[in-house]
Design an enzyme around this catalytic site. Structure first.
Site, PDB file in Angstrom:
ATOM      1  N   ARG A  82      -9.550   3.052  -7.176  1.00 20.05           N
ATOM      2  CA  ARG A  82     -10.721   2.623  -6.364  1.00 20.05           C
ATOM      3  C   ARG A  82     -11.356   1.881  -7.441  1.00 20.05           C
ATOM      4  O   ARG A  82     -11.752   2.430  -8.528  1.00 20.05           O
ATOM      5  CB  ARG A  82     -11.370   3.272  -5.507  1.00 20.05           C
ATOM      6  N   LYS A 140     -13.579   9.494  -3.576  1.00 19.15           N
ATOM      7  CA  LYS A 140     -13.873   9.345  -2.422  1.00 19.15           C
ATOM      8  C   LYS A 140     -13.651  10.554  -1.544  1.00 19.15           C
ATOM      9  O   LYS A 140     -12.549  11.240  -1.605  1.00 19.15           O
ATOM     10  CB  LYS A 140     -13.042   8.053  -1.509  1.00 19.15           C
ATOM     11  N   HIS A 143      -9.304  -4.002  -4.674  1.00 23.75           N
ATOM     12  CA  HIS A 143      -8.754  -2.939  -3.605  1.00 23.75           C
ATOM     13  C   HIS A 143      -7.131  -3.486  -3.510  1.00 23.75           C
ATOM     14  O   HIS A 143      -6.349  -2.551  -3.321  1.00 23.75           O
ATOM     15  CB  HIS A 143      -9.273  -2.815  -2.425  1.00 23.75           C
ATOM     16  N   ARG A 158      -4.981  -1.667  -5.843  1.00 22.17           N
ATOM     17  CA  ARG A 158      -4.360  -0.216  -5.352  1.00 22.17           C
ATOM     18  C   ARG A 158      -3.609  -0.302  -4.417  1.00 22.17           C
ATOM     19  O   ARG A 158      -2.513   0.467  -4.386  1.00 22.17           O
ATOM     20  CB  ARG A 158      -6.035   0.278  -4.698  1.00 22.17           C
ATOM     21  N   HIS A 175      -5.612  10.719  -0.772  1.00 25.03           N
ATOM     22  CA  HIS A 175      -5.783  10.517   0.630  1.00 25.03           C
ATOM     23  C   HIS A 175      -5.742  12.103   1.290  1.00 25.03           C
ATOM     24  O   HIS A 175      -4.904  12.807   0.968  1.00 25.03           O
ATOM     25  CB  HIS A 175      -4.563   9.757   1.537  1.00 25.03           C
ATOM     26  N   TYR A 212       1.268   2.172   4.494  1.00 26.43           N
ATOM     27  CA  TYR A 212       2.004   1.139   3.635  1.00 26.43           C
ATOM     28  C   TYR A 212       3.497   1.154   3.963  1.00 26.43           C
ATOM     29  O   TYR A 212       4.199   0.124   3.525  1.00 26.43           O
ATOM     30  CB  TYR A 212       1.909   1.825   2.033  1.00 26.43           C
TER      31      TYR A 212
END
Length: 374
Positions: A234, A259, A323, A326, A349, A358
Site C-alpha cells: 500500500r 492496515k 493501489h 498492488r 489480508h 483476484y
C-alpha cells in the site's frame, strides 16, 4: 440467565441525554419499569425513557437483577484502542487557514481520535467528512441535530451522485462524534447505510508495469514504483518503510503496522535490490527509505504524481493509481500459480475472502475454459 431482557438505548431528547428501554410486553417488567423515576414515553423512538445519570442506571440494574437480562451492547462504548505504533500527526490541522465563518472540527473530536490511536489516514478522512457536514449545518448547534437532519443530509449526498463509499465514510465520521466523543453508542442506530459496492479491482498487464517503471525520471522514482508493485505494498506502507526494513539476506521486506495494525513480511525482488543499492549511494537517506527534500517523510501526493507522470510517458491511456500496482501484484501471482493463501499473507489480508476477489480478474484460469460457441 433469565429469558426476559431489556435493551438500553442512548437517546437525546430535549437537549438531554436519556436512557431508552426496549422490551417485549411482559406484566412483571412493565410493573417494575413504571416504578422508575421520571419515566416518560417517546413517540419518535417508540419506547419509554428515563434520565441518563448514574443513580438511574444503578436503579435499573438493581431493580431487574434476577428478573431480566440488561442488554448493554447498544449503550456502552466497547471499542478497544488499536495500539498502532503510528503517531497521530495533527500539524496539518493546526496550520490550516480558513475564513472566520468556517466551522472547524471540535477539539474534543481530535482528542478522541488521538486517544483511540486511529491511523493518520483515518483521522484525515473523519475530520474532512465531519467538517463538510458541520459546515452544511453551520448555524445549528451540533447537539441539536437529530436523525432527520442527518438523513436529509445523506439524501443530499446521494442525489449529488456521491459514491456509496463516501456516504459510508460520512456516516462513520458523524456517528463517531455523537456515539464515541459524546458517549452515546448507537444513538443513530436507525440511520440507513447504502449497499456496499462490490467492484472488481483494476489491474495492469506485466508489460504495462514494466513500461511505467522504465519511464520514471530517476532511480529514486524507479525504486518507488518497482517496490509498490513487486512487494504488493500500500502507498502508506511504502512511505513508512525504514532502511532497516529491507532484509537483503532473506530477500524480504518487513511491513510494520500495516492496515489493521498488522506486521508482515513481503517479497523483495532481486532486481529492485540492485536498484535500491544504486539509489542509496546516490541519495543517502537517513531514517526513512524514501525521504523528502529536507529529510522528512516522502509525501503521498508525490508518489501519485510519479506514477501519473510515468504512465503518461509510457502512453498508458487509463488512470493508474498506486493501489493498482498492488492489485496487479496479487493478480499476476495468482496467474503464475501461487497459492491463494500465500498471496493473502503477502498482502496482509485478515480474511481469505478479501483475497479471493483476484480470482475474478485473473485471466490464466479463464483461458482454460472453452467458450460454448467454439
Amino acid at each position: 440467565m433469565p429469558e426476559k431482557s431489556i435493551t438500553l438505548k442512548n437517546l437525546f431528547i430535549d437537549q438531554k441525554k436519556c436512557v431508552g428501554l426496549q422490551f417485549y410486553p411482559d406484566k412483571i417488567i412493565q410493573a417494575l419499569v413504571k416504578e422508575l423515576p421520571s419515566l416518560r414515553y417517546s413517540e419518535e423512538f417508540n419506547m419509554v425513557y428515563v434520565p441518563n445519570n448514574k443513580e438511574t442506571l444503578d436503579l435499573i440494574f438493581n431493580k431487574f437483577r434476577g428478573v431480566a437480562w440488561i442488554n448493554c451492547n447498544h449503550f456502552f462504548v466497547n471499542r478497544t484502542i488499536t495500539g498502532t505504533n503510528e503517531a497521530v500527526d495533527l500539524k496539518w490541522f493546526r496550520s490550516r487557514t480558513h475564513s472566520p465563518t468556517y466551522r472547524s472540527c471540535p477539539e474534543e473530536y481530535l482528542q478522541k481520535l488521538e486517544l483511540k490511536r486511529y491511523s493518520n489516514n483515518t483521522v484525515k478522512t473523519y475530520v474532512g467528512c465531519f467538517e463538510v457536514f458541520i459546515n452544511y449545518y453551520r448555524s445549528v448547534e451540533l447537539m441539536k441535530l437529530n436523525e432527520i437532519d442527518i438523513r436529509n443530509y445523506l439524501q443530499k449526498l446521494i442525489q449529488e451522485g456521491k459514491s456509496n463509499s463516501y456516504v459510508n465514510q460520512m456516516i462513520n465520521a458523524i456517528k463517531f462524534y455523537y456515539e464515541v466523543v459524546k458517549g452515546m453508542p448507537n444513538r443513530f442506530y436507525s440511520i440507513e447505510r447504502p449497499r456496499k459496492e462490490h467492484k472488481l479491482p483494476k489491474v495492469l498487464s506485466k508489460e504495462e508495469i514494466k513500461a511505467i517503471i522504465a519511464n520514471t525520471n530517476n532511480i529514486k522514482h524507479k525504486c518507488i514504483v518497482a517496490l509498490l508493485y513487486s512487494g504488493g505494498l500500500r502507498r502508506s506502507e511504502l512511505l513508512n518503510l525504514k532502511l532497516s526494513d529491507i532484509d537483503s539476506k532473506r530477500m524480504l521486506i518487513r511491513v510494520n503496522a500495516g492496515k489493521g495494525n498488522k506486521d508482515r513480511f513481503t517479497l523483495l525482488s532481486s532486481e529492485v535490490l540492485k536498484d535500491l543499492r544504486i539509489y542509496f549511494k546516490e541519495y543517502r537517506p537517513h531514517k526513512w527509505l524514501f525521504e523528502g527534500q529536507f529529510g522528512d517523510q516522502y509525501s503521498a501526493g508525490s508518489v501519485k504524481e510519479i506514477i501519473n507522470a510515468a504512465s503518461r510517458k509510457a502512453r498508458i491511456h487509463k488512470a493508474v493509481s498506486p493501489h493498482m500496482l498492488r492489485h496487479s501484484f496479487a493478480t499476476h501471482l495468482l496467474e503464475s500459480g501461487t497459492d491463494l493463501r500465500y498471496i493473502q499473507t503477502l498482502l496482509g489480508h485478515s480474511s481469505s475472502k478479501t483475497t479471493e476477489i483476484y480470482t475474478h480478474v485473473a485471466v490464466s484460469a479463464l483461458g482454460l475454459i472453452k467458450n460454448p460457441l467454439d
